[in-house]
Structures are given as structure tokens and as C-alpha cells.
Design a protein around this motif. Structure first.
Motif, PDB file in Angstrom:
ATOM      1  N   GLU A  65      17.113   4.920  -6.187  1.00  0.00           N
ATOM      2  CA  GLU A  65      17.121   6.294  -5.698  1.00  0.00           C
ATOM      3  C   GLU A  65      16.025   7.116  -6.362  1.00  0.00           C
ATOM      4  N   ASN A  66      15.817   6.842  -7.668  1.00  0.00           N
ATOM      5  CA  ASN A  66      14.818   7.628  -8.403  1.00  0.00           C
ATOM      6  C   ASN A  66      13.398   7.381  -7.915  1.00  0.00           C
ATOM      7  N   ILE A  67      13.133   6.170  -7.432  1.00  0.00           N
ATOM      8  CA  ILE A  67      11.771   5.867  -6.997  1.00  0.00           C
ATOM      9  C   ILE A  67      11.742   5.531  -5.514  1.00  0.00           C
ATOM     10  N   ASN A  68      12.628   6.159  -4.773  1.00  0.00           N
ATOM     11  CA  ASN A  68      12.687   5.898  -3.341  1.00  0.00           C
ATOM     12  C   ASN A  68      11.400   6.318  -2.652  1.00  0.00           C
ATOM     13  N   ASP A  69      10.773   7.354  -3.185  1.00  0.00           N
ATOM     14  CA  ASP A  69       9.491   7.811  -2.668  1.00  0.00           C
ATOM     15  C   ASP A  69       8.393   6.942  -3.266  1.00  0.00           C
ATOM     16  N   VAL A  70       7.602   6.318  -2.431  1.00  0.00           N
ATOM     17  CA  VAL A  70       6.604   5.377  -2.940  1.00  0.00           C
ATOM     18  C   VAL A  70       5.354   6.068  -3.475  1.00  0.00           C
ATOM     19  N   SER A  71       5.191   7.356  -3.210  1.00  0.00           N
ATOM     20  CA  SER A  71       3.966   8.039  -3.628  1.00  0.00           C
ATOM     21  C   SER A  71       3.741   7.987  -5.137  1.00  0.00           C
ATOM     22  N   PRO A  72       4.789   8.178  -5.989  1.00  0.00           N
ATOM     23  CA  PRO A  72       4.524   8.059  -7.426  1.00  0.00           C
ATOM     24  C   PRO A  72       4.111   6.641  -7.827  1.00  0.00           C
ATOM     25  N   LEU A  73       4.593   5.656  -7.058  1.00  0.00           N
ATOM     26  CA  LEU A  73       4.282   4.273  -7.404  1.00  0.00           C
ATOM     27  C   LEU A  73       2.821   3.939  -7.160  1.00  0.00           C
ATOM     28  N   LYS A  74       2.185   4.666  -6.238  1.00  0.00           N
ATOM     29  CA  LYS A  74       0.782   4.388  -5.950  1.00  0.00           C
ATOM     30  C   LYS A  74      -0.077   4.594  -7.196  1.00  0.00           C
ATOM     31  N   ALA A  82       0.968   4.250 -10.256  1.00  0.00           N
ATOM     32  CA  ALA A  82       1.266   3.138 -11.153  1.00  0.00           C
ATOM     33  C   ALA A  82       0.510   1.888 -10.736  1.00  0.00           C
ATOM     34  N   PHE A  83       0.442   1.628  -9.452  1.00  0.00           N
ATOM     35  CA  PHE A  83      -0.285   0.450  -8.971  1.00  0.00           C
ATOM     36  C   PHE A  83      -1.771   0.568  -9.280  1.00  0.00           C
ATOM     37  N   ALA A  84      -2.280   1.787  -9.280  1.00  0.00           N
ATOM     38  CA  ALA A  84      -3.703   1.980  -9.584  1.00  0.00           C
ATOM     39  C   ALA A  84      -4.016   1.555 -11.013  1.00  0.00           C
ATOM     40  N   ILE A  85      -3.074   1.776 -11.946  1.00  0.00           N
ATOM     41  CA  ILE A  85      -3.276   1.372 -13.333  1.00  0.00           C
ATOM     42  C   ILE A  85      -3.455  -0.141 -13.418  1.00  0.00           C
ATOM     43  N   PHE A  86      -2.777  -0.870 -12.530  1.00  0.00           N
ATOM     44  CA  PHE A  86      -2.876  -2.326 -12.514  1.00  0.00           C
ATOM     45  C   PHE A  86      -4.012  -2.812 -11.611  1.00  0.00           C
ATOM     46  N   ASP A  87      -4.862  -1.879 -11.132  1.00  0.00           N
ATOM     47  CA  ASP A  87      -5.938  -2.226 -10.221  1.00  0.00           C
ATOM     48  C   ASP A  87      -5.385  -2.939  -8.983  1.00  0.00           C
ATOM     49  N   ALA A  88      -4.241  -2.444  -8.493  1.00  0.00           N
ATOM     50  CA  ALA A  88      -3.573  -3.056  -7.340  1.00  0.00           C
ATOM     51  C   ALA A  88      -3.204  -1.997  -6.312  1.00  0.00           C
ATOM     52  N   ASP A  89      -4.069  -1.006  -6.141  1.00  0.00           N
ATOM     53  CA  ASP A  89      -3.772   0.088  -5.220  1.00  0.00           C
ATOM     54  C   ASP A  89      -4.215  -0.218  -3.791  1.00  0.00           C
ATOM     55  N   PHE A  90      -4.284  -1.497  -3.441  1.00  0.00           N
ATOM     56  CA  PHE A  90      -4.679  -1.893  -2.092  1.00  0.00           C
ATOM     57  C   PHE A  90      -3.478  -2.127  -1.173  1.00  0.00           C
ATOM     58  N   PHE A  91      -2.241  -1.965  -1.728  1.00  0.00           N
ATOM     59  CA  PHE A  91      -1.052  -2.149  -0.897  1.00  0.00           C
ATOM     60  C   PHE A  91      -0.737  -0.870  -0.126  1.00  0.00           C
ATOM     61  N   ASN A  92      -0.234  -1.025   1.111  1.00  0.00           N
ATOM     62  CA  ASN A  92       0.217   0.147   1.870  1.00  0.00           C
ATOM     63  C   ASN A  92       1.636   0.510   1.448  1.00  0.00           C
ATOM     64  N   ASP A  93       2.165   1.625   2.002  1.00  0.00           N
ATOM     65  CA  ASP A  93       3.465   2.125   1.588  1.00  0.00           C
ATOM     66  C   ASP A  93       4.576   1.122   1.832  1.00  0.00           C
ATOM     67  N   THR A  94       4.520   0.440   2.954  1.00  0.00           N
ATOM     68  CA  THR A  94       5.564  -0.533   3.280  1.00  0.00           C
ATOM     69  C   THR A  94       5.595  -1.669   2.262  1.00  0.00           C
ATOM     70  N   LYS A  95       4.419  -2.173   1.894  1.00  0.00           N
ATOM     71  CA  LYS A  95       4.353  -3.270   0.945  1.00  0.00           C
ATOM     72  C   LYS A  95       4.775  -2.822  -0.457  1.00  0.00           C
ATOM     73  N   ILE A  96       4.423  -1.594  -0.814  1.00  0.00           N
ATOM     74  CA  ILE A  96       4.835  -1.082  -2.129  1.00  0.00           C
ATOM     75  C   ILE A  96       6.350  -0.984  -2.205  1.00  0.00           C
ATOM     76  N   ALA A  97       6.974  -0.510  -1.131  1.00  0.00           N
ATOM     77  CA  ALA A  97       8.433  -0.421  -1.104  1.00  0.00           C
ATOM     78  C   ALA A  97       9.060  -1.809  -1.227  1.00  0.00           C
ATOM     79  N   GLU A  98       8.477  -2.796  -0.548  1.00  0.00           N
ATOM     80  CA  GLU A  98       8.996  -4.162  -0.639  1.00  0.00           C
ATOM     81  C   GLU A  98       8.877  -4.698  -2.063  1.00  0.00           C
ATOM     82  N   ILE A  99       7.735  -4.429  -2.698  1.00  0.00           N
ATOM     83  CA  ILE A  99       7.523  -4.890  -4.073  1.00  0.00           C
ATOM     84  C   ILE A  99       8.523  -4.237  -5.017  1.00  0.00           C
ATOM     85  N   LYS A 100       8.736  -2.926  -4.808  1.00  0.00           N
ATOM     86  CA  LYS A 100       9.678  -2.195  -5.656  1.00  0.00           C
ATOM     87  C   LYS A 100      11.082  -2.770  -5.546  1.00  0.00           C
ATOM     88  N   ASN A 101      11.519  -3.008  -4.337  1.00  0.00           N
ATOM     89  CA  ASN A 101      12.867  -3.541  -4.139  1.00  0.00           C
ATOM     90  C   ASN A 101      13.002  -4.940  -4.723  1.00  0.00           C
TER      91      ASN A 101
END
Length: 599
Positions: free
Chosen positions: A77-86, A88-107
Motif C-alpha cells: 500500500e505504501n508504494i502502490n504508486d510507482v512514481s517514487p520507485l522510478k 529508486a530504479f535510477a540509482i541502480f541505472d535501471a530506469d528503462f522499465f515502464n510503469d507496468t514493469k516496475i509494478a510487476e518488479i515491486k510485487n
């Protein structure tokens, strides 16, 4: 694969780890009966498995209290919005995922990765440091397909004759291992006498150099008495007989980690493998010396180790105690350790001859591990001859260290250096360590580390390196090894022992280097009335892996016609301007800024 008839606790742990990834589905909370589980395993290609062990792995995770579906839901619930995760992914040089893929990775991370990682940490990462539960990704420094022969014979040391006992204890203290061995063999001095001399020097100069953690008086005299009794029966073991030496804390046992809450750290119970080998060669353990906190620099929980050649500067590290003590004649030799520069830097600063051997040549059981694929043990000595003698004593396979090997080095005393081609260079990995100190960081104990700008910062950064990039780094290391091998067209080369690029290159490739004193210069900005303090000049002799004997032979030839390695630091004859500032101390009541005499 562990089958149903597996036995023993070790095999059970192996079973749980092996099947951990297969049991991801367990963590979704979906109930399955035995028939469904068997169907799942058959589909995965496995035909035999104990359902009790499967369910036991799930219990291990749930009983840890670190994971529950409820907690997972709250996190979702706390990270249901994927925008903050983008971000975080940038820190790992992995900001090439779209919102759908980020949500899948998070889950997937919440349901699968995190619980599995926590279970694995509980199994293997509850104790900081050490080589327990070692990685099975073992680095091999061998070049090409040439088969390295097993070690089968000892070196043939040169024989000495006419060695007489000096009148002064100061002169005795600066004798080489070979010379001291001859005094013992000819019964001009006893083991107990040598023990007394060096323990006295350790205690006399330690308040200046801050190089000793523990004096092992009782053990030392006990071993010395045993050595004298054996010699009386006509038993003489080796030239290192009764050489007073030090190990343990300088080799990164947890007592030297530097953190002040030592009571919270689980000490390693196994003895250093090289300790047992040196003892069997007749050596006597007189003290345990300093290593910099978590094997970084010369700062430790009891102070900061100084350079005997210039007491107003520090020894560097992390093998600061072995370098300073050997340089000051407090011991004839010491065992130090290196991940990247911890032997070469203090040896160069303190004008000590020291060998960083081929990776895997010396077993590391009992040593606090920083990086399993980089850590090495090596001797600090008075000369290259002594380094050869001590290496011969500690060389060989350690059954508890997967990286160690039996290698056959040619006898350095038999190498004809006129047949060698020598080059000259005109000089102008943290993720592995984090795995060994994961609990130290998670528990917040790193907040009390003496030098916050050092390991704590680097280990926090190491968490931002994904497994994929860690594997890529290992592939890059393999490419470096191949390039160095292909370009290494000489038998050895001479170069700066403390040039950071060469230090990193040598350690990543696993090649040996011998640090050799080559001179001294006046210190910069000396006091107006003069001083005997000096800045040391050293060089490094680099050889291919498993060719330590080449570096040793070249250094022995050089030292046979020079006397730089025979010089003594001015700790007994300092000028009136040679004062030091007590700038760091372990106890607040001793911390001051006033200038105090060195002796």
C-alpha cells in the motif's frame, strides 16, 4: 541435488538453500496439498523430495518474524504508486522499465525476493566476518592452461657460519630470522632469552607506536620453554626456529575490527591456519598486533599506529601493527593481510621488506574476511631471504579455505637471475565485503565506527550495486586478467608498490609483489634545528601468479649488494624537536592536543 535419504544438519541446510528458489510459490500464501506439490516438482524436473523439508523452509521464513503477508500488504500500500520507485530504479541505472514493469518488479520483490533473501541471511549471514559459509564462486589466478604442480619440497636455505651473538640486545633485535636461527642452533642464545628481549621492546615502544593490542607473555614463555627443551634433545626444526612473531589481530580477527562495542561482536573461534604452521616450524607467538578498523587505514579502537621512521606521521594500513613493529625491531617478522594495499602501503611507509603472495598461496582460516576473492596473508620481514623462509613455512592448501591451493614454487635460492627478463615501469570490490558485514550494518553498529568517512560510507554505497552488475564486474575482472597475461612479456617488472592503479591491478589479477626499501630522504619541512626522521623510498617487484620465487630471487640479489633494508629507524636517538601530537586516542580521558615527547 539432495535426495530423500540425506543425512546430517549440513545437508539439511544445503537442501533448504538449494530449494529456496523453487519454494517461491510458497510465499504467496496459496495452500497446496501434497499431490499438488509433487506435481509442481515433477514439472520443475525433480522426482524426489521430502515435503517436510519443503514446509520446513517455509517455517524458517515465517518463524523469523521478518516476513508476513500482512507486512507485505502494508508495504504494498505504501508504494502502490510507482512514481517514487522510478527514482529508486535510477540509482541502480535501471530506469528503462515502464510503469507496468516496475509494478510487476515491486510485487515480485515483496512476495518472493525479500522473504527468500531474509531466509538466506538468517542461514548464513548472522555472524560478521570470517570464512564460515564461504561463497562457492572461487577466484583462480592461474594463467592459461599450464597445470600448477602441487607443493612437494621445501626451499633450500643458505647456510650461515661464523654468526656470533652481539653484545647489545638492540643488535640482537635487528638480526634476521636466518641469523637468529643460527644463534639458537649453536646455543648462543635460548628461546626464553629471545622472548624476553622482544617482549621488552614491544612494551617499551608501544606507547609511542600504538601497534600492539595483546601481549601473549604466558603463551610465549611456554612455547619458548618447549623449544629449548626440544633443542636440548637434539631436535632442530627450521631456520625460523624460535623467531618471535605476531599474528591474529593484525590478520583481522574480530578483536581488531576497531569498533568499540567489541562485546557485541562474535569472535572467531578457529585459530589462524598460518599460526599452526609457524608453531610447527618452531616459531614463538609473542603478541597480537593492530590492524586498522575493518582493515582500513591505521586507525583502530585503541589509537592510531605511527611510523617508526617519522613518528609525526602514521603508518598507513591496514596491516599497520606488523609493519611498524617489524620496522622498530619489536619482532623479527609478522604476518599481515591485504585486500587492496594493506600489506604494500604500510610496508612502504615503514621501510619493511614484505611479500603479498599469489592469491590462494596461503590459507586464511581464522581471518576476518573482507573480500573472499581478494584477501591474502603475507610476511613482513627484515629481508627478502626472511620473506622466503616464512613463506615456505606458511605456504600450502588450507582445507577450510576454498580459495587456497597447493602450488609448487621454484626454490628462490636456486633461481639464476641472469636468465630473467625484467621490465621497468616509469611511474608518474565492496559488494563482497558487504556480504560479510551485512548484520553489522543492519543492526546500526556501523554508527560507532571510528572513521565514518571510510567503510560505513562505502558499504552503504555497495547496497546500490545489483547482482547483475556484480556479475558484469566479475566478467570485467576476467577480461583484465586475460589482458595482463597477454601483455606480460617479461619474467617480472619493477614499479611503484603504492601506485593505486598498480595496487588494484595486482590484487584483481592475484599476482605477487615484493616491497623492497631502496633509500631514504629528508622529511619535508623539517624543524630548524634538524631531525633524524626520514621519508622512506621503496619499490615493488611484480611477478606473474605462482611465480613468487622470481620476485624473491630478484629482491635477494638487490639486497645482497645494498644495505637499505638493514637501516634502523631513529626511535632511540631522536632530536630535541622530535615530538608528536596525541591526536587520537581510544579513551576520552587521554584525548588531548598537547605535544608530548616520543620517549
Amino acid at each position: 541435488m539432495v535426495m530423500e535419504n540425506s543425512k546430517g544438519d549440513a545437508e539439511k541446510v544445503e537442501t533448504q538453500l538449494f530449494w529456496g528458489m523453487i519454494m517461491m510459490k510458497l510465499l504467496t500464501g496459496k495452500e497446496r496439498n501434497e499431490k499438488e506439490w509433487k506435481k509442481l516438482f515433477v514439472t520443475a524436473g525433480f522426482t524426489q523430495y521430502k515435503i517436510s523439508e519443503v514446509l520446513g523452509f517455509r517455517s524458517l521464513i515465517e518463524d523469523s518474524g521478518e516476513y508476513s503477508h500482512k507486512n507485505s500488504g502494508e508495504c504494498s500500500e505504501n508504494i502502490n504508486d510507482v512514481s517514487p520507485l522510478k527514482c529508486a530504479f535510477a540509482i541502480f541505472d535501471a530506469d528503462f522499465f515502464n510503469d507496468t514493469k516496475i509494478a510487476e518488479i515491486k510485487n515480485g520483490a515483496i512476495e518472493l525476493n525479500i522473504p527468500i533473501s531474509r531466509a538466506n541471511r538468517k542461514l548464513v549471514a548472522s555472524t560478521n566476518g570470517g570464512l564460515h559459509n564461504p561463497s562457492y564462486l572461487v577466484f583462480n589466478p592461474d594463467w592459461g592452461s599450464e597445470q600448477v604442480q602441487s607443493k612437494s619440497k621445501r626451499f633450500r636455505y643458505p647456510s650461515l657460519s661464523g654468526i656470533q651473538r652481539p653484545e647489545s640486545e638492540e643488535d640482537i633485535a635487528y638480526m634476521t630470522v636466518l641469523e637468529l636461527g643460527e644463534l639458537i642452533k649453536t646455543k648462543q642464545i635460548t628461546s626464553e632469552e629471545l622472548t624476553r628481549i622482544f617482549l621488552h621492546r614491544l612494551k617499551r615502544y608501544n606507547h609511542v607506536l600504538e601497534a600492539v593490542i595483546t601481549y601473549t607473555d604466558e603463551l610465549a614463555y611456554e612455547q619458548a620453554k618447549e623449544a629449548d627443551e626440544m633443542l636440548a634433545r637434539g631436535i632442530y626444526l627450521s631456520p625460523s626456529w624460535d623467531s618471535l612473531w605476531v599474528e591474529g589481530y593484525n590478520c583481522r580477527t574480530p578483536s581488531s575490527l576497531g569498533v568499540q562495542q567489541l562485546s557485541k561482536i562474535k569472535f572467531l573461534t578457529s585459530k589462524l591456519r598460518s599460526t599452526r604452521r609457524l608453531k610447527s616450524a618452531g616459531a614463538v607467538l609473542v603478541a597480537k598486533l593492530v590492524t586498522g578498523s575493518l582493515a582500513y587505514d591505521d586507525i583502530w579502537f585503541g589509537g592510531r599506529t605511527r611510523n617508526p621512521w617519522n613518528i609525526e606521521e602514521y603508518s598507513t594500513g591496514s596491516s599497520s601493527g606488523p609493519a611498524a613493529s617489524t620496522s622498530a625491531g619489536m619482532v623479527p617478522f609478522a604476518i599481515g593481510s591485504e585486500t587492496s594495499g594493506s600489506i604494500t602501503y604500510p610496508a612502504a611507509r615503514c621501510a619493511v621488506t614484505a611479500l603479498r603472495p599469489t592469491f590462494g598461496a596461503v590459507g586464511r582460516t581464522g581471518v576476518m574476511s573482507i573480500s573472499e576473492s581478494l584477501d591474502k596473508l603475507g610476511p613482513f620481514c627484515r629481508s627478502a631471504v626472511d620473506c622466503a623462509i616464512i613463506l615456505d613455512a606458511i605456504l600450502g592448501k588450507d582445507p577450510d579455505d576454498l580459495s587456497s591451493r597447493d602450488i609448487s614454487l621454484d626454490d628462490p635460492f636456486s633461481v639464476d637471475i641472469t636468465n630473467l627478463t625484467v621490465g621497468y615501469l616509469d611511474d608518474a570490490e565492496m559488494e563482497d565485503m558487504l556480504a560479510h558485514f551485512d548484520e553489522w550494518q543492519r543492526s546500526g553498529e556501523d554508527d560507532s565506527y571510528e572513521a565514518q568517512e571510510q567503510w560505513p560510507v562505502e558499504l552503504r554505497r555497495a547496497r546500490m550495486i545489483p547482482a547483475v552488475d556484480y556479475v558484469q564486474a566479475q566478467r570485467a575482472r576476467g577480461k583484465l586478467v586475460r589482458e595482463i597475461r597477454e601483455s606480460f612479456s617479461v619474467d617480472a617488472f619493477i614499479g611503484n608498490a603504492t601506485d593505486w592503479e598498480k595496487v588494484c591491478m595486482g590484487n584483481l589479477v592475484g599476482m605477487p609483489v615484493l616491497v623492497v626499501p631502496t633509500g631514504f630522504t629528508k622529511i619535508s619541512d623539517p624543524p630548524p634545528h634538524g631531525t633524524r626522521r626520514r621519508t622512506t623510498i621503496t619499490t615493488g617487484i611484480y611477478a606473474p601468479p605462482n611465480h613468487d620465487h622470481i620476485a624473491l630471487a630478484l629482491a635477494m640479489a638487490y639486497q645482497s649488494v645494498t644495505t637499505h633494508h638493514r637501516q634502523r629507524p631513529p626511535i632511540n636517538d631522536l632530536g630535541r624537536n622530535d615530538l608528536m601530537v596525541d591526536s587520537i586516542s581510544a579513551r576520552p580521558d587521554q584525548r588531548c592536543s598537547e605535544t608530548i615527547p616520543c620517549l
